[in-house]
Design an enzyme around this catalytic site. Structure first.
Site, mmCIF file in Angstrom:
data_model
loop_
_atom_site.group_PDB
_atom_site.id
_atom_site.type_symbol
_atom_site.label_atom_id
_atom_site.label_comp_id
_atom_site.label_asym_id
_atom_site.label_seq_id
_atom_site.Cartn_x
_atom_site.Cartn_y
_atom_site.Cartn_z
ATOM 1 C CB SER A 50 -0.889 0.008 1.238
ATOM 2 O OG SER A 50 -0.086 0.210 2.398
ATOM 3 C CG ASP A 83 -3.898 -2.808 -1.499
ATOM 4 O OD1 ASP A 83 -4.838 -2.999 -2.294
ATOM 5 O OD2 ASP A 83 -4.000 -2.917 -0.255
ATOM 6 N N GLY A 182 -10.596 -3.600 7.214
ATOM 7 C CA GLY A 182 -10.382 -3.532 8.656
ATOM 8 C C GLY A 182 -10.933 -4.746 9.403
ATOM 9 N N GLY A 215 -11.055 -6.145 1.186
ATOM 10 C CA GLY A 215 -11.713 -6.245 2.492
ATOM 11 C C GLY A 215 -12.180 -7.648 2.804
ATOM 12 C CB ALA A 216 -11.536 -10.716 1.189
ATOM 13 C CB SER A 260 -7.717 -7.235 8.791
ATOM 14 O OG SER A 260 -7.988 -5.924 8.350
HETATM 15 P P1 13P Z 1 -8.849 -6.560 4.979
HETATM 16 O O1 13P Z 1 -8.803 -5.359 5.869
HETATM 17 O O2 13P Z 1 -10.161 -7.256 5.037
HETATM 18 O O3 13P Z 1 -7.721 -7.494 5.223
HETATM 19 O O4 13P Z 1 -8.711 -6.046 3.452
HETATM 20 C C1 13P Z 1 -7.445 -5.829 2.884
HETATM 21 C C2 13P Z 1 -7.521 -5.146 1.567
HETATM 22 O O5 13P Z 1 -8.535 -5.081 0.920
HETATM 23 C C3 13P Z 1 -6.286 -4.559 1.068
HETATM 24 O O6 13P Z 1 -6.502 -3.813 -0.089
HETATM 25 O O1 G3H Z 2 -6.875 -1.696 2.165
HETATM 26 C C1 G3H Z 2 -5.916 -1.300 2.781
HETATM 27 C C2 G3H Z 2 -4.898 -2.239 3.293
HETATM 28 O O2 G3H Z 2 -5.380 -2.951 4.410
HETATM 29 C C3 G3H Z 2 -3.616 -1.527 3.568
HETATM 30 O O3 G3H Z 2 -3.662 -0.812 4.743
HETATM 31 O O4 G3H Z 2 -2.970 1.480 4.051
HETATM 32 O O5 G3H Z 2 -2.796 0.735 6.443
HETATM 33 O O6 G3H Z 2 -1.231 -0.174 4.721
HETATM 34 P P1 G3H Z 2 -2.608 0.392 5.009
HETATM 35 ZN ZN ZN Z 3 -8.389 -2.888 -0.244
#
Ligand code: 13P
Ligand code: G3H
Ligand code: ZN
Length: 312
Positions: A50, A83, A182, A215-216, A260
Protein backbone atom coordinates in the site's frame (compact mmCIF):
# COMPACT_ATOMS: atom_id res chain seq x y z
CA UNK A 1 10.67 -17.83 -11.48
CA UNK A 2 10.98 -14.09 -11.87
CA UNK A 3 8.37 -11.74 -10.48
CA UNK A 4 5.44 -11.99 -12.90
CA UNK A 5 2.24 -10.15 -13.78
CA UNK A 6 -1.13 -11.54 -12.72
CA UNK A 7 -2.32 -12.26 -16.29
CA UNK A 8 -1.53 -15.96 -16.38
CA UNK A 9 -2.42 -16.46 -12.70
CA UNK A 10 -5.89 -14.99 -13.25
CA UNK A 11 -6.51 -16.90 -16.49
CA UNK A 12 -5.79 -20.18 -14.73
CA UNK A 13 -7.70 -19.17 -11.60
CA UNK A 14 -10.81 -18.23 -13.58
CA UNK A 15 -10.75 -21.48 -15.54
CA UNK A 16 -9.91 -23.56 -12.48
CA UNK A 17 -12.54 -22.04 -10.17
CA UNK A 18 -10.14 -20.87 -7.50
CA UNK A 19 -8.61 -17.55 -6.36
CA UNK A 20 -5.09 -16.27 -5.73
CA UNK A 21 -4.37 -14.69 -2.34
CA UNK A 22 -3.16 -11.09 -2.33
CA UNK A 23 -1.46 -10.41 0.98
CA UNK A 24 -0.30 -6.99 2.17
CA UNK A 25 3.38 -6.81 3.06
CA UNK A 26 5.18 -4.32 5.27
CA UNK A 27 8.36 -6.03 6.46
CA UNK A 28 10.65 -9.03 6.03
CA UNK A 29 8.88 -11.38 8.44
CA UNK A 30 5.51 -10.89 6.74
CA UNK A 31 7.03 -11.53 3.30
CA UNK A 32 8.81 -14.64 4.57
CA UNK A 33 5.75 -16.04 6.34
CA UNK A 34 3.55 -15.64 3.25
CA UNK A 35 6.02 -16.94 0.68
CA UNK A 36 7.15 -19.90 2.80
CA UNK A 37 3.51 -21.02 2.97
CA UNK A 38 2.93 -20.45 -0.77
CA UNK A 39 6.26 -22.09 -1.65
CA UNK A 40 5.54 -25.25 0.34
CA UNK A 41 2.03 -25.56 -1.11
CA UNK A 42 3.13 -24.68 -4.67
CA UNK A 43 0.60 -21.86 -4.76
CA UNK A 44 0.75 -18.68 -6.86
CA UNK A 45 0.76 -15.58 -4.67
CA UNK A 46 0.39 -11.80 -4.94
CA UNK A 47 2.39 -9.61 -2.55
CA UNK A 48 0.83 -6.18 -2.35
CA UNK A 49 2.20 -2.91 -1.06
CA UNK A 50 0.00 0.00 0.00
CA UNK A 51 0.98 3.67 -0.13
CA UNK A 52 1.31 3.45 3.67
CA UNK A 53 3.56 0.38 3.45
CA UNK A 54 5.78 2.19 1.00
CA UNK A 55 5.99 5.19 3.31
CA UNK A 56 6.77 2.89 6.27
CA UNK A 57 9.33 0.51 4.79
CA UNK A 58 10.61 2.37 1.70
CA UNK A 59 9.98 1.27 -1.91
CA UNK A 60 13.47 -0.16 -2.47
CA UNK A 61 13.51 -2.25 0.72
CA UNK A 62 10.16 -3.82 -0.16
CA UNK A 63 11.11 -4.54 -3.78
CA UNK A 64 14.43 -6.11 -2.73
CA UNK A 65 12.72 -8.23 -0.06
CA UNK A 66 10.17 -9.45 -2.61
CA UNK A 67 13.00 -10.21 -5.06
CA UNK A 68 14.70 -12.21 -2.30
CA UNK A 69 11.47 -14.13 -1.71
CA UNK A 70 11.21 -14.91 -5.45
CA UNK A 71 14.83 -16.10 -5.41
CA UNK A 72 14.14 -18.38 -2.43
CA UNK A 73 10.92 -19.73 -3.95
CA UNK A 74 11.76 -20.28 -7.63
CA UNK A 75 8.89 -22.74 -8.22
CA UNK A 76 5.99 -20.37 -7.64
CA UNK A 77 4.81 -17.29 -9.53
CA UNK A 78 4.90 -14.14 -7.37
CA UNK A 79 3.32 -10.85 -8.46
CA UNK A 80 4.29 -7.52 -6.90
CA UNK A 81 1.25 -5.25 -6.79
CA UNK A 82 0.49 -1.70 -5.67
CA UNK A 83 -2.60 -1.75 -3.43
CA UNK A 84 -4.98 1.25 -3.65
CA UNK A 85 -2.87 3.55 -5.79
CA UNK A 86 -4.52 6.96 -5.57
CA UNK A 87 -2.75 8.86 -8.38
CA UNK A 88 -1.16 8.38 -11.78
CA UNK A 89 2.18 9.50 -10.32
CA UNK A 90 2.16 6.83 -7.60
CA UNK A 91 1.24 4.09 -10.09
CA UNK A 92 3.95 5.28 -12.51
CA UNK A 93 6.56 5.34 -9.77
CA UNK A 94 5.75 1.75 -8.78
CA UNK A 95 5.76 0.52 -12.39
CA UNK A 96 9.07 2.28 -13.03
CA UNK A 97 10.41 0.76 -9.82
CA UNK A 98 9.72 -2.90 -10.61
CA UNK A 99 6.07 -3.59 -9.71
CA UNK A 100 4.31 -5.90 -12.18
CA UNK A 101 0.81 -4.79 -11.26
CA UNK A 102 -0.86 -1.66 -9.89
CA UNK A 103 -4.28 -0.78 -8.61
CA UNK A 104 -5.63 2.64 -9.48
CA UNK A 105 -8.42 3.25 -7.01
CA UNK A 106 -10.48 6.11 -8.37
CA UNK A 107 -13.68 4.55 -7.04
CA UNK A 108 -14.55 7.61 -4.95
CA UNK A 109 -14.55 9.82 -8.06
CA UNK A 110 -17.50 10.29 -10.45
CA UNK A 111 -17.82 7.52 -13.07
CA UNK A 112 -16.33 9.55 -15.96
CA UNK A 113 -13.35 10.68 -13.86
CA UNK A 114 -12.74 7.13 -12.66
CA UNK A 115 -12.70 6.01 -16.32
CA UNK A 116 -10.35 8.81 -17.41
CA UNK A 117 -7.77 8.28 -14.64
CA UNK A 118 -7.91 4.49 -14.92
CA UNK A 119 -7.45 4.74 -18.72
CA UNK A 120 -4.35 6.93 -18.25
CA UNK A 121 -2.79 4.42 -15.83
CA UNK A 122 -3.67 1.48 -18.11
CA UNK A 123 -1.96 3.11 -21.10
CA UNK A 124 1.24 3.70 -19.13
CA UNK A 125 1.17 0.26 -17.49
CA UNK A 126 0.55 -1.67 -20.70
CA UNK A 127 3.33 0.25 -22.48
CA UNK A 128 5.67 -0.91 -19.69
CA UNK A 129 4.61 -4.56 -19.32
CA UNK A 130 2.49 -4.10 -16.18
CA UNK A 131 -1.20 -4.78 -15.53
CA UNK A 132 -3.89 -2.71 -13.83
CA UNK A 133 -6.64 -3.41 -11.30
CA UNK A 134 -9.41 -0.80 -11.10
CA UNK A 135 -12.40 -0.40 -8.79
CA UNK A 136 -16.11 0.35 -9.17
CA UNK A 137 -18.22 0.81 -6.03
CA UNK A 138 -17.16 1.82 -2.52
CA UNK A 139 -16.33 -0.44 0.43
CA UNK A 140 -16.98 0.50 4.03
CA UNK A 141 -14.10 0.61 6.49
CA UNK A 142 -10.67 2.21 6.80
CA UNK A 143 -8.01 2.26 4.12
CA UNK A 144 -4.99 4.53 4.49
CA UNK A 145 -6.53 7.82 5.72
CA UNK A 146 -9.97 7.33 4.16
CA UNK A 147 -12.83 6.19 6.43
CA UNK A 148 -16.18 5.12 4.96
CA UNK A 149 -18.87 4.54 7.60
CA UNK A 150 -20.96 1.36 7.47
CA UNK A 151 -24.17 2.23 5.65
CA UNK A 152 -22.36 4.76 3.42
CA UNK A 153 -20.77 2.08 1.24
CA UNK A 154 -22.06 1.68 -2.33
CA UNK A 155 -22.41 -1.71 -3.96
CA UNK A 156 -21.07 -1.94 -7.50
CA UNK A 157 -23.77 -1.28 -10.11
CA UNK A 158 -23.53 -4.23 -12.54
CA UNK A 159 -25.03 -2.12 -15.33
CA UNK A 160 -21.83 0.00 -15.31
CA UNK A 161 -19.18 -2.72 -15.49
CA UNK A 162 -19.12 -3.42 -19.26
CA UNK A 163 -18.75 0.25 -20.18
CA UNK A 164 -16.10 0.74 -17.48
CA UNK A 165 -13.97 -2.22 -18.53
CA UNK A 166 -14.22 -1.56 -22.25
CA UNK A 167 -13.45 2.16 -21.93
CA UNK A 168 -10.54 1.74 -19.48
CA UNK A 169 -8.93 -1.47 -20.75
CA UNK A 170 -8.23 -2.51 -17.14
CA UNK A 171 -7.06 -6.08 -16.54
CA UNK A 172 -9.12 -6.85 -13.42
CA UNK A 173 -11.92 -5.15 -11.52
CA UNK A 174 -12.50 -4.79 -7.78
CA UNK A 175 -16.19 -4.73 -6.93
CA UNK A 176 -18.13 -3.91 -3.75
CA UNK A 177 -20.45 -6.73 -2.66
CA UNK A 178 -20.48 -6.24 1.10
CA UNK A 179 -16.86 -6.80 2.09
CA UNK A 180 -15.13 -3.99 3.99
CA UNK A 181 -11.67 -3.01 5.13
CA UNK A 182 -10.38 -3.53 8.66
CA UNK A 183 -11.28 -5.81 11.57
CA UNK A 184 -14.80 -4.47 12.29
CA UNK A 185 -16.74 -5.45 9.22
CA UNK A 186 -20.21 -6.09 10.62
CA UNK A 187 -22.09 -4.91 13.68
CA UNK A 188 -22.12 -7.64 16.36
CA UNK A 189 -25.41 -9.51 16.15
CA UNK A 190 -25.89 -8.92 12.41
CA UNK A 191 -25.49 -11.77 9.94
CA UNK A 192 -22.56 -11.28 7.53
CA UNK A 193 -23.78 -11.89 3.99
CA UNK A 194 -22.05 -11.04 0.72
CA UNK A 195 -24.20 -9.94 -2.24
CA UNK A 196 -23.71 -12.91 -4.54
CA UNK A 197 -26.48 -11.55 -6.77
CA UNK A 198 -24.28 -8.52 -7.57
CA UNK A 199 -21.20 -10.72 -8.16
CA UNK A 200 -23.11 -13.09 -10.44
CA UNK A 201 -24.59 -10.22 -12.46
CA UNK A 202 -21.10 -8.69 -12.92
CA UNK A 203 -19.76 -12.10 -13.95
CA UNK A 204 -22.57 -12.53 -16.49
CA UNK A 205 -21.80 -9.15 -18.03
CA UNK A 206 -18.01 -9.72 -18.08
CA UNK A 207 -17.53 -13.36 -19.08
CA UNK A 208 -13.99 -14.61 -18.40
CA UNK A 209 -12.94 -11.35 -16.73
CA UNK A 210 -11.16 -11.50 -13.34
CA UNK A 211 -12.96 -9.93 -10.38
CA UNK A 212 -11.18 -8.84 -7.19
CA UNK A 213 -12.45 -8.78 -3.61
CA UNK A 214 -10.98 -6.23 -1.22
CA UNK A 215 -11.71 -6.25 2.49
CA UNK A 216 -11.81 -10.04 2.53
CA UNK A 217 -10.23 -10.89 5.87
CA UNK A 218 -12.17 -13.35 8.02
CA UNK A 219 -10.99 -11.95 11.37
CA UNK A 220 -10.48 -15.40 12.92
CA UNK A 221 -11.97 -15.38 16.39
CA UNK A 222 -9.08 -17.36 17.89
CA UNK A 223 -6.78 -14.40 17.10
CA UNK A 224 -9.24 -11.90 18.58
CA UNK A 225 -9.64 -14.02 21.72
CA UNK A 226 -5.88 -14.35 22.12
CA UNK A 227 -5.36 -10.61 21.68
CA UNK A 228 -8.06 -9.89 24.27
CA UNK A 229 -6.68 -12.54 26.68
CA UNK A 230 -3.17 -11.10 26.59
CA UNK A 231 -3.84 -7.44 27.24
CA UNK A 232 -5.49 -6.25 24.03
CA UNK A 233 -8.99 -4.93 23.52
CA UNK A 234 -10.79 -5.65 20.26
CA UNK A 235 -14.43 -6.17 21.21
CA UNK A 236 -16.77 -6.93 18.32
CA UNK A 237 -14.10 -7.59 15.69
CA UNK A 238 -15.87 -9.62 12.96
CA UNK A 239 -14.89 -10.61 9.40
CA UNK A 240 -16.22 -12.33 6.30
CA UNK A 241 -17.19 -15.99 6.79
CA UNK A 242 -14.64 -18.18 5.03
CA UNK A 243 -17.31 -20.33 3.34
CA UNK A 244 -18.60 -17.25 1.52
CA UNK A 245 -15.09 -16.36 0.33
CA UNK A 246 -14.52 -19.94 -0.84
CA UNK A 247 -17.82 -19.72 -2.76
CA UNK A 248 -16.74 -16.44 -4.40
CA UNK A 249 -13.40 -18.02 -5.35
CA UNK A 250 -15.27 -20.63 -7.39
CA UNK A 251 -17.03 -17.87 -9.31
CA UNK A 252 -15.30 -15.01 -11.18
CA UNK A 253 -13.31 -13.83 -8.14
CA UNK A 254 -9.66 -14.49 -8.97
CA UNK A 255 -7.94 -12.29 -6.33
CA UNK A 256 -8.82 -12.13 -2.64
CA UNK A 257 -7.17 -9.38 -0.56
CA UNK A 258 -6.06 -10.15 2.98
CA UNK A 259 -4.35 -7.69 5.28
CA UNK A 260 -6.23 -7.55 8.60
CA UNK A 261 -5.80 -11.30 9.18
CA UNK A 262 -2.01 -10.83 8.89
CA UNK A 263 -2.13 -8.02 11.43
CA UNK A 264 -4.23 -10.11 13.80
CA UNK A 265 -1.97 -13.18 13.48
CA UNK A 266 1.10 -11.07 14.25
CA UNK A 267 -0.48 -9.12 17.09
CA UNK A 268 -1.93 -12.21 18.79
CA UNK A 269 1.42 -13.97 18.60
CA UNK A 270 3.44 -11.02 19.91
CA UNK A 271 1.00 -10.25 22.75
CA UNK A 272 1.04 -13.88 23.88
CA UNK A 273 4.82 -14.14 23.64
CA UNK A 274 5.42 -10.92 25.57
CA UNK A 275 2.96 -11.90 28.30
CA UNK A 276 4.54 -15.33 28.70
CA UNK A 277 8.17 -14.17 28.48
CA UNK A 278 8.41 -10.88 30.37
CA UNK A 279 12.22 -11.11 30.60
CA UNK A 280 12.92 -11.64 26.86
CA UNK A 281 14.19 -8.73 24.81
CA UNK A 282 15.83 -10.28 21.73
CA UNK A 283 13.49 -9.34 18.83
CA UNK A 284 14.29 -12.63 17.08
CA UNK A 285 12.64 -14.46 19.96
CA UNK A 286 9.24 -12.85 19.43
CA UNK A 287 9.46 -12.26 15.67
CA UNK A 288 10.09 -15.95 14.99
CA UNK A 289 6.71 -17.18 16.32
CA UNK A 290 5.04 -14.11 14.79
CA UNK A 291 6.40 -15.06 11.36
CA UNK A 292 5.30 -18.67 11.94
CA UNK A 293 1.80 -17.41 12.81
CA UNK A 294 1.61 -15.56 9.46
CA UNK A 295 2.75 -18.71 7.66
CA UNK A 296 0.13 -20.85 9.42
CA UNK A 297 -2.64 -18.36 8.65
CA UNK A 298 -1.65 -18.17 4.95
CA UNK A 299 -1.41 -21.98 4.75
CA UNK A 300 -4.96 -22.19 6.08
CA UNK A 301 -6.22 -19.63 3.52
CA UNK A 302 -4.57 -21.41 0.60
CA UNK A 303 -5.98 -24.79 1.61
CA UNK A 304 -9.43 -23.87 2.90
CA UNK A 305 -10.45 -20.56 1.28
CA UNK A 306 -8.53 -19.87 -1.94
CA UNK A 307 -8.14 -23.40 -3.31
CA UNK A 308 -4.88 -22.50 -5.10
CA UNK A 309 -2.54 -25.16 -3.63
CA UNK A 310 -0.63 -26.97 -6.37
CA UNK A 311 -1.64 -24.38 -9.00
CA UNK A 312 1.81 -22.75 -9.36
P1 13P B 1 -8.85 -6.56 4.98
O1 13P B 1 -8.80 -5.36 5.87
O2 13P B 1 -10.16 -7.26 5.04
O3 13P B 1 -7.72 -7.49 5.22
O4 13P B 1 -8.71 -6.05 3.45
C1 13P B 1 -7.44 -5.83 2.88
C2 13P B 1 -7.52 -5.15 1.57
O5 13P B 1 -8.54 -5.08 0.92
C3 13P B 1 -6.29 -4.56 1.07
O6 13P B 1 -6.50 -3.81 -0.09
O1 G3H C 1 -6.88 -1.70 2.17
C1 G3H C 1 -5.92 -1.30 2.78
C2 G3H C 1 -4.90 -2.24 3.29
O2 G3H C 1 -5.38 -2.95 4.41
C3 G3H C 1 -3.62 -1.53 3.57
O3 G3H C 1 -3.66 -0.81 4.74
O4 G3H C 1 -2.97 1.48 4.05
O5 G3H C 1 -2.80 0.74 6.44
O6 G3H C 1 -1.23 -0.17 4.72
P1 G3H C 1 -2.61 0.39 5.01
ZN1 ZN D 1 -8.39 -2.89 -0.24
Amino acid sequence: MAIVTTTEMFRKAYEGGYAVGAFNVNNMEIIQGITEAAGELKAPVILQVSKGARAYANHTYLVKLVEAAAHENPDIPIALHLDHGDSFELCKSCIDGGFTSVMIDASSKPFAENIALTRKVVEYAHDHGAVVEAELGTLAGVEDDVVVEHGAEMFTRPEEVEEFVSKTGCDSLAIAIGTSHGAYKFKPGTKPQLRFDVLEECQKRLPGFPIVLHGASSVPQNFVEEINRFGGSMPGAIGIPEEQLAQAAQLAVCKINIDSDIRLALTASVRKYMAEHPDHFDPRQWLKPARAAVKEMVTHKILHVLGCAGKA
